[in-house]
Design an enzyme around this catalytic site. Structure first.
Site, PDB file in Angstrom:
ATOM      1  N   LYS A  57     -20.553  20.542   5.613  1.00  0.00           N
ATOM      2  CA  LYS A  57     -21.856  21.167   6.340  1.00  0.00           C
ATOM      3  C   LYS A  57     -21.714  20.802   7.850  1.00  0.00           C
ATOM      4  CE  LYS A  57     -24.666  21.321   2.177  1.00  0.00           C
ATOM      5  NZ  LYS A  57     -25.762  20.666   1.629  1.00  0.00           N
ATOM      6  N   ARG A  64     -13.695   4.537   3.101  1.00  0.00           N
ATOM      7  CA  ARG A  64     -12.108   4.971   3.485  1.00  0.00           C
ATOM      8  C   ARG A  64     -12.416   6.179   4.427  1.00  0.00           C
ATOM      9  NH1 ARG A  64      -7.042   5.084  -0.216  1.00  0.00           N
ATOM     10  NH2 ARG A  64      -7.272   3.032   0.118  1.00  0.00           N
ATOM     11  N   HIS A  82      -6.710  -2.653   6.258  1.00  0.00           N
ATOM     12  CA  HIS A  82      -7.084  -2.475   4.885  1.00  0.00           C
ATOM     13  C   HIS A  82      -7.170  -3.735   4.195  1.00  0.00           C
ATOM     14  CE1 HIS A  82      -7.626  -0.841   0.916  1.00  0.00           C
ATOM     15  NE2 HIS A  82      -6.418  -0.183   0.625  1.00  0.00           N
ATOM     16  N   ARG A 112      -6.437   3.301  -6.792  1.00  0.00           N
ATOM     17  CA  ARG A 112      -6.805   1.754  -6.925  1.00  0.00           C
ATOM     18  C   ARG A 112      -8.190   1.298  -6.016  1.00  0.00           C
ATOM     19  NH1 ARG A 112      -1.899   3.116  -7.725  1.00  0.00           N
ATOM     20  NH2 ARG A 112      -2.398   4.464  -5.734  1.00  0.00           N
ATOM     21  N   THR A 113      -8.244   1.792  -4.769  1.00  0.00           N
ATOM     22  CA  THR A 113      -9.479   1.044  -4.254  1.00  0.00           C
ATOM     23  C   THR A 113     -10.632   1.573  -4.847  1.00  0.00           C
ATOM     24  OG1 THR A 113      -7.934   1.019  -2.301  1.00  0.00           O
ATOM     25  CG2 THR A 113      -9.941   0.640  -1.859  1.00  0.00           C
TER      26      THR A 113
HETATM   27  N1   CP Z   1      -3.218   0.318  -2.215  1.00  0.00           N
HETATM   28  C1   CP Z   1      -4.247   1.354  -2.236  1.00  0.00           C
HETATM   29  O1   CP Z   1      -4.979   1.604  -1.282  1.00  0.00           O
HETATM   30  O2   CP Z   1      -4.129   2.400  -3.118  1.00  0.00           O
HETATM   31  P1   CP Z   1      -5.270   3.705  -3.330  1.00  0.00           P
HETATM   32  O3   CP Z   1      -4.732   4.624  -2.008  1.00  0.00           O
HETATM   33  O4   CP Z   1      -4.933   4.149  -4.430  1.00  0.00           O
HETATM   34  O5   CP Z   1      -6.677   3.244  -3.050  1.00  0.00           O
END
Ligand code: CP
Length: 304
Positions: free
Chosen positions: A82, A103, A131, A53-54
């Protein structure tokens, strides 16, 4: 927004949140008006952990603003293999992009990375930390379905490792929200988050059973037990599957209850809820587009 980066929901004021949500509503109402807004700009995607999603909604959001994306790709095929450090990676990628989305499995990684770059950096999840862009789309979904003030919300599941929970709980302190946290004892909110909530004067209660509070709730925010963050698989097995809801569970709920989940789900929401009016989690995921467009629009338009 007052800051250049988006690292933690605790940095967001009510005005910051409303600015993003109002812009997202404008985008939802007239997406064509934003189609060339950031033509010629590039967003860098650096994902050191899996995401559907993100990653995809930031990619889509940037393209719907007329921009483009460059993606580091899987860690396995990047120079991280590396031995390149996170600091060096983000310093290099900022030369290829006008903003970065990061992320990373380590809590605090986004805070550290932001020290090394001048372009806006969005924390797209740092371990069990924060998040915040998920929180903005969560708040947008809550505002659309239940309203953000005079809200009674239950947040259930893995409150210890669930970064979406930490961000959402902190952001909700900007609103008149009563927050109920439902989890096994071993997965309570971390001490630092509980401290921040109490320090902000938030209305907070903790429970181990959903039925103690279900009839009062306007929103039930369900989360996955974050198996990948448990240092001991035996500890995961003790709590796995404990907090599952199905249509029978909802007999005690209000007809207007909104059920949310940041997704992915494993077994915590039965598919028999998907076709009910309660289920809002796919709408919530789709709201990632207007909300992330709004966030990028604001961050990329700021004088730096
Ligand atoms: N909700 C969310 O962060 O989903 P993903 O891990 O798929 O990005």
């Amino acid at each position: 927004m007052r800051q250049d980066h988006l690292i933690s929901a605790s940095h967001l004021s009510r005005e910051d949140i409303e600015a993003v949500l109002d812009r997202a509503a404008d985008i939802d109402a007239d997406p064509a008006a934003f189609r060339q807004r950031h033509a010629g700009k590039v967003l860098g995607l650096c994902f050191f952990e899996p995401s559907t999603r993100t990653r995809m909604s930031f990619d889509s959001a940037m393209k719907r603003l007329g921009g483009q994306t460059v993606d580091m790709g899987p860690v396995e095929s990047s120079s991280v293999k590396k031995g390149e450090t996170l600091a060096d990676t983000v310093r290099v990628v900022e030369g290829y992009a006008d903003a970065l989305v990061l992320r990373h499995p380590s809590e605090g990684a986004a805070t550290m990375a932001a020290e090394f770059v001048d372009v806006p950096l969005v924390n797209a999840g740092d371990g069990a930390g924060q998040h915040p862009s998920q929180t903005l789309l969560d708040l947008y979904t809550i505002r659309e379905n239940a309203g953000l003030d005079d809200l009674t919300i239950g947040i259930m599941g893995d409150l210890k490792y669930g970064r979406t929970v930490h961000s959402l709980a902190e952001a909700l302190t900007n609103f008149d929200a009563s927050q109920h946290f439902i989890s096994p004892e071993s997965l309570r909110l971390p001490r630092n988050v509980r401290y921040d909530l109490h320090a902000s004067g938030a209305q907070v209660r903790e429970h181990t059973e959903l039925d103690e509070v279900l009839p009062e709730l306007d929103v039930l925010y369900v989360t996955r037990i974050q198996r990948e963050r448990f240092p001991d698989e035996n500890e995961y097995r003790k709590v796995a599957g404990q907090y599952q809801i199905d249509s029978e569970t909802l007999d005690a709920a209000s007809d207007d209850l909104t059920i949310m989940h940041p997704l992915p789900r494993v077994d915590e929401i039965s598919p028999d809820i998907d076709d009910t009016d309660h289920a809002t989690y796919f709408e919530q995921a789709h709201n990632g587009i207007p909300v992330r467009m709004a966030l990028l629009d604001i961050l990329l338009s700021q004088d730096r």
